[in-house]
Motif scaffolding. Structure first.
Motif, PDB file in Angstrom:
ATOM      1  N   LEU A 172      39.056  32.877  83.466  1.00 47.43           N
ATOM      2  CA  LEU A 172      40.094  33.696  82.852  1.00 47.43           C
ATOM      3  C   LEU A 172      39.475  34.595  81.792  1.00 47.43           C
ATOM      4  O   LEU A 172      39.794  35.787  81.694  1.00 47.43           O
ATOM      5  CB  LEU A 172      41.141  32.775  82.232  1.00 47.43           C
ATOM      6  N   ASP A 173      38.576  34.042  81.028  1.00 50.75           N
ATOM      7  CA  ASP A 173      37.904  34.831  79.994  1.00 50.75           C
ATOM      8  C   ASP A 173      37.126  35.990  80.613  1.00 50.75           C
ATOM      9  O   ASP A 173      37.163  37.108  80.112  1.00 50.75           O
ATOM     10  CB  ASP A 173      36.939  33.943  79.201  1.00 50.75           C
ATOM     11  N   GLU A 174      36.451  35.687  81.694  1.00 50.04           N
ATOM     12  CA  GLU A 174      35.705  36.741  82.379  1.00 50.04           C
ATOM     13  C   GLU A 174      36.640  37.842  82.843  1.00 50.04           C
ATOM     14  O   GLU A 174      36.372  39.034  82.663  1.00 50.04           O
ATOM     15  CB  GLU A 174      35.007  36.162  83.607  1.00 50.04           C
ATOM     16  N   ALA A 175      37.719  37.424  83.483  1.00 47.10           N
ATOM     17  CA  ALA A 175      38.670  38.400  84.006  1.00 47.10           C
ATOM     18  C   ALA A 175      39.249  39.234  82.871  1.00 47.10           C
ATOM     19  O   ALA A 175      39.398  40.448  82.984  1.00 47.10           O
ATOM     20  CB  ALA A 175      39.778  37.692  84.772  1.00 47.10           C
ATOM     21  N   ILE A 176      39.533  38.574  81.768  1.00 49.32           N
ATOM     22  CA  ILE A 176      40.080  39.290  80.620  1.00 49.32           C
ATOM     23  C   ILE A 176      39.078  40.326  80.121  1.00 49.32           C
ATOM     24  O   ILE A 176      39.420  41.481  79.890  1.00 49.32           O
ATOM     25  CB  ILE A 176      40.447  38.310  79.484  1.00 49.32           C
ATOM     26  N   ALA A 177      37.837  39.911  80.013  1.00 47.30           N
ATOM     27  CA  ALA A 177      36.799  40.824  79.532  1.00 47.30           C
ATOM     28  C   ALA A 177      36.648  42.014  80.476  1.00 47.30           C
ATOM     29  O   ALA A 177      36.600  43.167  80.042  1.00 47.30           O
ATOM     30  CB  ALA A 177      35.482  40.072  79.407  1.00 47.30           C
ATOM     31  N   GLU A 178      36.617  41.710  81.784  1.00 47.91           N
ATOM     32  CA  GLU A 178      36.448  42.788  82.757  1.00 47.91           C
ATOM     33  C   GLU A 178      37.643  43.734  82.718  1.00 47.91           C
ATOM     34  O   GLU A 178      37.488  44.951  82.764  1.00 47.91           O
ATOM     35  CB  GLU A 178      36.281  42.183  84.150  1.00 47.91           C
ATOM     36  N   LEU A 179      38.796  43.152  82.613  1.00 46.91           N
ATOM     37  CA  LEU A 179      40.006  43.984  82.579  1.00 46.91           C
ATOM     38  C   LEU A 179      40.007  44.884  81.355  1.00 46.91           C
ATOM     39  O   LEU A 179      40.324  46.064  81.423  1.00 46.91           O
ATOM     40  CB  LEU A 179      41.244  43.095  82.602  1.00 46.91           C
ATOM     41  N   LYS A 180      39.618  44.322  80.234  1.00 47.32           N
ATOM     42  CA  LYS A 180      39.573  45.126  79.006  1.00 47.32           C
ATOM     43  C   LYS A 180      38.611  46.302  79.167  1.00 47.32           C
ATOM     44  O   LYS A 180      38.908  47.420  78.749  1.00 47.32           O
ATOM     45  CB  LYS A 180      39.116  44.268  77.830  1.00 47.32           C
ATOM     46  N   GLU A 181      37.493  46.010  79.779  1.00 46.84           N
ATOM     47  CA  GLU A 181      36.492  47.047  79.995  1.00 46.84           C
ATOM     48  C   GLU A 181      37.081  48.169  80.848  1.00 46.84           C
ATOM     49  O   GLU A 181      36.990  49.348  80.513  1.00 46.84           O
ATOM     50  CB  GLU A 181      35.307  46.400  80.715  1.00 46.84           C
TER      51      GLU A 181
ATOM     52  N   ALA B 183      48.180  40.702  78.595  1.00 47.95           N
ATOM     53  CA  ALA B 183      48.978  39.879  77.685  1.00 47.95           C
ATOM     54  C   ALA B 183      49.299  38.542  78.348  1.00 47.95           C
ATOM     55  O   ALA B 183      49.168  37.479  77.740  1.00 47.95           O
ATOM     56  CB  ALA B 183      50.261  40.616  77.315  1.00 47.95           C
ATOM     57  N   GLN B 184      49.690  38.614  79.614  1.00 45.26           N
ATOM     58  CA  GLN B 184      49.985  37.394  80.378  1.00 45.26           C
ATOM     59  C   GLN B 184      48.778  36.462  80.386  1.00 45.26           C
ATOM     60  O   GLN B 184      48.896  35.259  80.153  1.00 45.26           O
ATOM     61  CB  GLN B 184      50.246  37.766  81.834  1.00 45.26           C
ATOM     62  N   MET B 185      47.635  37.057  80.679  1.00 44.89           N
ATOM     63  CA  MET B 185      46.438  36.238  80.797  1.00 44.89           C
ATOM     64  C   MET B 185      46.102  35.604  79.459  1.00 44.89           C
ATOM     65  O   MET B 185      45.652  34.463  79.394  1.00 44.89           O
ATOM     66  CB  MET B 185      45.272  37.093  81.294  1.00 44.89           C
ATOM     67  N   GLU B 186      46.329  36.336  78.395  1.00 51.49           N
ATOM     68  CA  GLU B 186      45.993  35.764  77.095  1.00 51.49           C
ATOM     69  C   GLU B 186      46.968  34.654  76.708  1.00 51.49           C
ATOM     70  O   GLU B 186      46.569  33.660  76.119  1.00 51.49           O
ATOM     71  CB  GLU B 186      45.893  36.879  76.054  1.00 51.49           C
ATOM     72  N   ARG B 187      48.214  34.826  77.083  1.00 47.22           N
ATOM     73  CA  ARG B 187      49.163  33.738  76.851  1.00 47.22           C
ATOM     74  C   ARG B 187      48.733  32.519  77.635  1.00 47.22           C
ATOM     75  O   ARG B 187      48.743  31.393  77.134  1.00 47.22           O
ATOM     76  CB  ARG B 187      50.573  34.159  77.308  1.00 47.22           C
ATOM     77  N   GLN B 188      48.375  32.786  78.875  1.00 44.67           N
ATOM     78  CA  GLN B 188      47.982  31.679  79.752  1.00 44.67           C
ATOM     79  C   GLN B 188      46.759  30.958  79.199  1.00 44.67           C
ATOM     80  O   GLN B 188      46.672  29.737  79.221  1.00 44.67           O
ATOM     81  CB  GLN B 188      47.675  32.267  81.126  1.00 44.67           C
ATOM     82  N   ARG B 189      45.845  31.738  78.670  1.00 44.67           N
ATOM     83  CA  ARG B 189      44.658  31.134  78.109  1.00 44.67           C
ATOM     84  C   ARG B 189      44.999  30.272  76.902  1.00 44.67           C
ATOM     85  O   ARG B 189      44.455  29.199  76.698  1.00 44.67           O
ATOM     86  CB  ARG B 189      43.641  32.192  77.696  1.00 44.67           C
ATOM     87  N   ALA B 190      45.931  30.754  76.101  1.00 46.55           N
ATOM     88  CA  ALA B 190      46.352  29.991  74.925  1.00 46.55           C
ATOM     89  C   ALA B 190      46.950  28.649  75.347  1.00 46.55           C
ATOM     90  O   ALA B 190      46.643  27.611  74.776  1.00 46.55           O
ATOM     91  CB  ALA B 190      47.357  30.800  74.117  1.00 46.55           C
ATOM     92  N   GLU B 191      47.793  28.708  76.376  1.00 48.25           N
ATOM     93  CA  GLU B 191      48.401  27.469  76.866  1.00 48.25           C
ATOM     94  C   GLU B 191      47.335  26.511  77.383  1.00 48.25           C
ATOM     95  O   GLU B 191      47.400  25.307  77.157  1.00 48.25           O
ATOM     96  CB  GLU B 191      49.396  27.771  77.987  1.00 48.25           C
ATOM     97  N   LEU B 192      46.391  27.087  78.085  1.00 52.29           N
ATOM     98  CA  LEU B 192      45.319  26.277  78.637  1.00 52.29           C
ATOM     99  C   LEU B 192      44.530  25.627  77.506  1.00 52.29           C
ATOM    100  O   LEU B 192      44.197  24.440  77.564  1.00 52.29           O
ATOM    101  CB  LEU B 192      44.405  27.172  79.471  1.00 52.29           C
TER     102      LEU B 192
END
Lengths: 136, 136
Positions: free
Chosen positions: A110-119, B101-110
């Motif tokens: 998820l972190d990877e995907a988040i980073a890639e998406l942000k980029e 935003a969804q992914m970050e929420r999901q990460r927080a829950e995780l």
DNA sequence: CGTCATGTTTACCTTAACGTAAAGCAACGC
DNA sequence: GCGTTGCTTTACGTTAAGGTAAACATGACG
């Protein structure tokens, strides 16, 4: 005050739903899947202290991402032979470790995907800025 | 060297599968869902440069957790009216932000679940230690 | 012509965890 | 006796993203 019901209290399905924020369908479903065993006076259900304890564990297990089937097996283990505490606890911890590892892998992805998406978004955002300020 | 095929190359389904690590079923499925539009010489499929570009975007979108339907809409937007670049890019960024935003929420829950699970495990582990060292 | 290797279509199957609808019983008040 | 609640059973529906199977086609090769 939504006081915790007395240990020997028997809750109707509605009381149970209100207390644990689940639907009647869910409770019936869990019963069908052998996760709960409410008393059956005639056709009506009455949920015991044991059911309440099990439901709490079920909900916690779900938060951890365990499937209902996993949870059922653990619960079954614990009340089939109450005297194998050690082995059972060890087994539970083992499962929890597996699950934890899974969750951490998932978080990494998820972190990877988040980073890639942000980029990608920075990319798009600057393209967008360029489009809005033609011939920059 | 698995060289990138020339721009005007037409790939068979198998070549496409090998190049992008997907199954034939997947490619046919994407075509049925109107995400890809391979040439059809008779009944056979030939994937063009455009299909390859689209597939890359599809796979990237999936990594971001977008549904195929979301992806289809974005792709459709981009090649329906190629001249609305700005609005389209803006829309894409908007969707990406929602998803982020969804992914970050999901990460927080995780993270929460991981923390809670770890706590439980400490709990269990110490109980286990106690069981193994009776009357400690 | 036979037969492989690839391709194709059609269509049903899978999974989890319930949602939802239909139809009927049971106790209560009046 | 009757209507209203609240509960019950039964059983089909939902969702995504393909998997899998059957039956058929097509082109190359020998």
């Amino acid at each position: 005050m939504t006081a915790t019901p007395a240990k020997d209290a028997l809750l109707t399905i509605r009381e149970m739903c209100d207390a644990y924020d689940v639907t009647p369908r869910t409770l019936r479903f869990y019963e069908a899947k052998e996760l709960l065993f409410p008393l059956r006076r005639g056709t009506a259900r009455f949920f015991t202290y044991r059911d309440r304890a099990r439901l709490k564990l079920i909900l916690r297990g779900k938060r951890f991402g365990f499937s209902l089937e996993d949870i059922r097996q653990l619960l079954e283990m614990y009340d089939r032979d109450p005297g194998q505490q050690e082995a059972q606890l060890a087994r539970t911890i083992e499962l929890a470790q597996d699950r934890l590892a899974q969750m951490e892998r998932q978080r990494a992805e998820l972190d990877e995907a988040i980073a890639e998406l942000k980029e990608q978004m920075d990319w798009g955002a600057s393209a967008l800025a360029t489009l809005r300020r033609p011939a920059g």
